[in-house]
Scaffold this motif. Structure first.
Motif, short mmCIF file in Angstrom:
data_model
loop_
_atom_site.label_atom_id
_atom_site.label_comp_id
_atom_site.label_asym_id
_atom_site.label_seq_id
_atom_site.Cartn_x
_atom_site.Cartn_y
_atom_site.Cartn_z
N ARG A 125 0.03 -7.97 11.94
CA ARG A 125 -0.30 -9.31 11.47
C ARG A 125 0.90 -10.02 10.84
NH1 ARG A 125 -3.16 -10.25 7.68
NH2 ARG A 125 -4.33 -12.05 8.43
N ASN A 126 2.04 -9.35 10.80
CA ASN A 126 3.23 -9.88 10.13
C ASN A 126 2.89 -10.30 8.70
OD1 ASN A 126 5.96 -10.51 10.05
ND2 ASN A 126 5.62 -12.65 10.63
N ASP A 127 2.16 -9.43 8.02
CA ASP A 127 1.69 -9.69 6.66
C ASP A 127 2.63 -9.00 5.67
OD1 ASP A 127 0.40 -9.75 4.22
OD2 ASP A 127 -1.55 -9.16 4.99
N LEU A 128 3.55 -9.78 5.10
CA LEU A 128 4.56 -9.20 4.22
C LEU A 128 3.96 -8.49 3.02
CD1 LEU A 128 7.59 -11.68 3.94
CD2 LEU A 128 7.63 -9.27 4.61
N CYS A 129 2.91 -9.08 2.44
CA CYS A 129 2.31 -8.47 1.25
C CYS A 129 1.79 -7.07 1.56
CB CYS A 129 1.18 -9.36 0.73
SG CYS A 129 0.43 -8.75 -0.79
N THR A 130 1.03 -6.94 2.64
CA THR A 130 0.49 -5.64 3.02
C THR A 130 1.60 -4.66 3.36
OG1 THR A 130 -1.57 -6.62 3.85
CG2 THR A 130 -1.01 -4.43 4.67
N ILE A 131 2.62 -5.13 4.06
CA ILE A 131 3.75 -4.26 4.43
C ILE A 131 4.45 -3.72 3.19
CG2 ILE A 131 6.03 -4.21 5.51
CD1 ILE A 131 4.93 -6.27 7.55
N ILE A 132 4.77 -4.61 2.26
CA ILE A 132 5.51 -4.20 1.06
C ILE A 132 4.70 -3.22 0.22
CG2 ILE A 132 6.46 -5.01 -1.15
CD1 ILE A 132 7.13 -7.66 0.33
N ILE A 133 3.45 -3.59 -0.07
CA ILE A 133 2.62 -2.75 -0.94
C ILE A 133 2.35 -1.40 -0.30
CG2 ILE A 133 0.32 -2.50 -1.96
CD1 ILE A 133 0.38 -5.46 -2.62
N THR A 134 2.09 -1.39 1.01
CA THR A 134 1.77 -0.12 1.67
C THR A 134 2.99 0.78 1.78
OG1 THR A 134 0.08 -1.30 2.94
CG2 THR A 134 0.61 0.92 3.64
N LYS A 135 4.16 0.20 2.00
CA LYS A 135 5.38 1.02 1.97
C LYS A 135 5.55 1.67 0.60
CE LYS A 135 8.33 -1.05 5.53
NZ LYS A 135 9.60 -1.79 5.77
N PHE A 136 5.28 0.88 -0.45
CA PHE A 136 5.37 1.42 -1.80
C PHE A 136 4.33 2.54 -1.99
CE2 PHE A 136 3.97 1.67 -6.19
CZ PHE A 136 5.16 1.76 -6.89
N ASP A 137 3.10 2.31 -1.51
CA ASP A 137 2.04 3.31 -1.65
C ASP A 137 2.44 4.63 -0.98
OD1 ASP A 137 0.31 1.66 -3.08
OD2 ASP A 137 -0.66 0.90 -1.26
N LEU A 138 3.02 4.54 0.22
CA LEU A 138 3.44 5.75 0.93
C LEU A 138 4.57 6.47 0.19
CD1 LEU A 138 3.29 4.39 4.59
CD2 LEU A 138 2.04 6.39 3.74
N GLY A 178 1.57 -6.51 -8.12
CA GLY A 178 0.86 -5.25 -7.95
C GLY A 178 1.77 -4.05 -8.13
N ILE A 179 2.97 -4.13 -7.59
CA ILE A 179 3.91 -3.02 -7.69
C ILE A 179 4.41 -2.84 -9.11
CG2 ILE A 179 6.25 -2.31 -7.03
CD1 ILE A 179 5.60 -3.30 -4.20
N ASN A 180 4.65 -3.94 -9.83
CA ASN A 180 5.12 -3.84 -11.21
C ASN A 180 4.17 -3.03 -12.08
OD1 ASN A 180 7.44 -5.24 -10.72
ND2 ASN A 180 6.73 -7.18 -11.58
N LYS A 181 2.86 -3.21 -11.87
CA LYS A 181 1.87 -2.45 -12.64
C LYS A 181 2.02 -0.95 -12.39
CE LYS A 181 -1.62 -6.13 -12.62
NZ LYS A 181 -2.97 -6.52 -12.15
N GLU A 182 2.19 -0.60 -11.13
CA GLU A 182 2.34 0.82 -10.78
C GLU A 182 3.65 1.38 -11.31
OE1 GLU A 182 0.09 2.88 -9.18
OE2 GLU A 182 -1.22 1.18 -9.62
N LEU A 183 4.70 0.56 -11.29
CA LEU A 183 5.99 1.01 -11.81
C LEU A 183 5.90 1.38 -13.28
CD1 LEU A 183 8.63 -1.43 -10.27
CD2 LEU A 183 8.41 1.02 -9.83
N TYR A 184 5.29 0.50 -14.07
CA TYR A 184 5.18 0.77 -15.51
C TYR A 184 4.34 2.01 -15.77
CZ TYR A 184 7.51 -3.28 -17.52
OH TYR A 184 8.45 -4.16 -17.94
N LEU A 185 3.34 2.23 -14.92
CA LEU A 185 2.44 3.36 -15.13
C LEU A 185 3.10 4.69 -14.76
CD1 LEU A 185 -0.45 4.17 -15.94
CD2 LEU A 185 -1.12 3.85 -13.55
N HIS A 186 3.82 4.70 -13.64
CA HIS A 186 4.32 5.97 -13.10
C HIS A 186 5.84 6.13 -13.19
CE1 HIS A 186 0.35 6.83 -11.50
NE2 HIS A 186 0.32 5.62 -10.97
N TYR A 187 6.58 5.02 -13.24
CA TYR A 187 8.05 5.09 -13.25
C TYR A 187 8.60 4.13 -14.30
CZ TYR A 187 6.78 6.91 -8.63
OH TYR A 187 6.20 7.59 -7.60
N PRO A 188 8.34 4.38 -15.58
CA PRO A 188 8.73 3.41 -16.63
C PRO A 188 10.22 3.13 -16.68
CG PRO A 188 8.01 5.52 -17.58
CD PRO A 188 7.63 5.55 -16.14
N ASP A 189 11.07 4.16 -16.49
CA ASP A 189 12.51 3.93 -16.52
C ASP A 189 12.95 3.02 -15.37
OD1 ASP A 189 12.70 5.52 -18.74
OD2 ASP A 189 13.27 7.32 -17.62
#
Length: 200
Positions: A125-138, A178-189
């Motif tokens: 779908r050329n959906d940048l949001c889904t691509i970025i978030i899912t790459k981060f999830d993986l 969305g990614i910033n929230k996960e960063l603070y939770l799991h990768y604070p540095d």
């Protein structure tokens, strides 16, 4: 006589409530619509009612109710082999919520399969949001900090690309939140370092 379709009712009556955060009012309308659902309704019509009810309950922290609605929707999906090809975005939303709801119960292999399927949908779908978030999830699933850093650098570089549409830029901003929230939770540095990059 009310001749509005479920899609029209959702778009005109329910989506505005969701946009304003009026979840209880949206839930009341959705539950009334749910009473009229039959096997003649499409899978997408079921998603707009039952799946959104699951999403509301998840946001409210009522996980048991969210899973109840999710299971009802999954029964409908299992009866419709064409749904995920005809309504890719709806199926993508389903994948996202499934992983969130069952994150402590799904195996690594199942999470990887779902994320990979979502990434495929995003690319189709050329959906940048889904691509970025899912790459981060993986990358997060594998604990691959190097890949997470690469994704963050890619996100930062997007703002310098002049050929991106307004829609693409909005998608990137949504993904960043969305990614910033996960960063603070799991990768604070890493989060602190990344915020420093964003400020420049």
């Amino acid at each position: 006589m009310d001749k509005m379709s479920i899609e029209e009712k959702f778009r005109c009556e329910i989506q505005p409530l969701l946009n304003k955060g009026e979840l209880e009012q949206a839930e009341k309308k959705l539950r009334r619509l749910m009473l009229g659902l039959t096997d003649r309704n499409t899978t997408e019509e079921h998603r707009l009612i039952i799946f959104i009810l699951a999403k509301i309950k998840y946001i409210q922290g009522d996980i048991d109710s969210a899973k109840y609605y999710m299971e009802r929707f999954e029964k409908k999906i299992n009866q419709d082999s064409n749904y995920k090809n005809e309504y890719k975005m709806g199926y993508s939303y389903y994948i996202n919520l499934k992983v969130e709801l069952y994150k402590d119960e799904l195996s690594y292999e199942e999470k990887y399969r779902l994320y990979s399927e979502n990434l495929k949908i995003g690319k189709e779908r050329n959906d940048l949001c889904t691509i970025i978030i899912t790459k981060f999830d993986l990358a997060h699933l594998d604990g691959d900090v190097d890949e997470i850093e690469n994704i963050l650098i890619d996100i930062h570089s997007y703002k310098y690309k002049r050929n991106l549409s307004e829609e693409d830029l909005e998608a990137i901003e949504y993904a960043k939140r969305g990614i910033n929230k996960e960063l603070y939770l799991h990768y604070p540095d890493l989060a602190e370092e990344y915020l420093g990059i964003q400020a420049n």
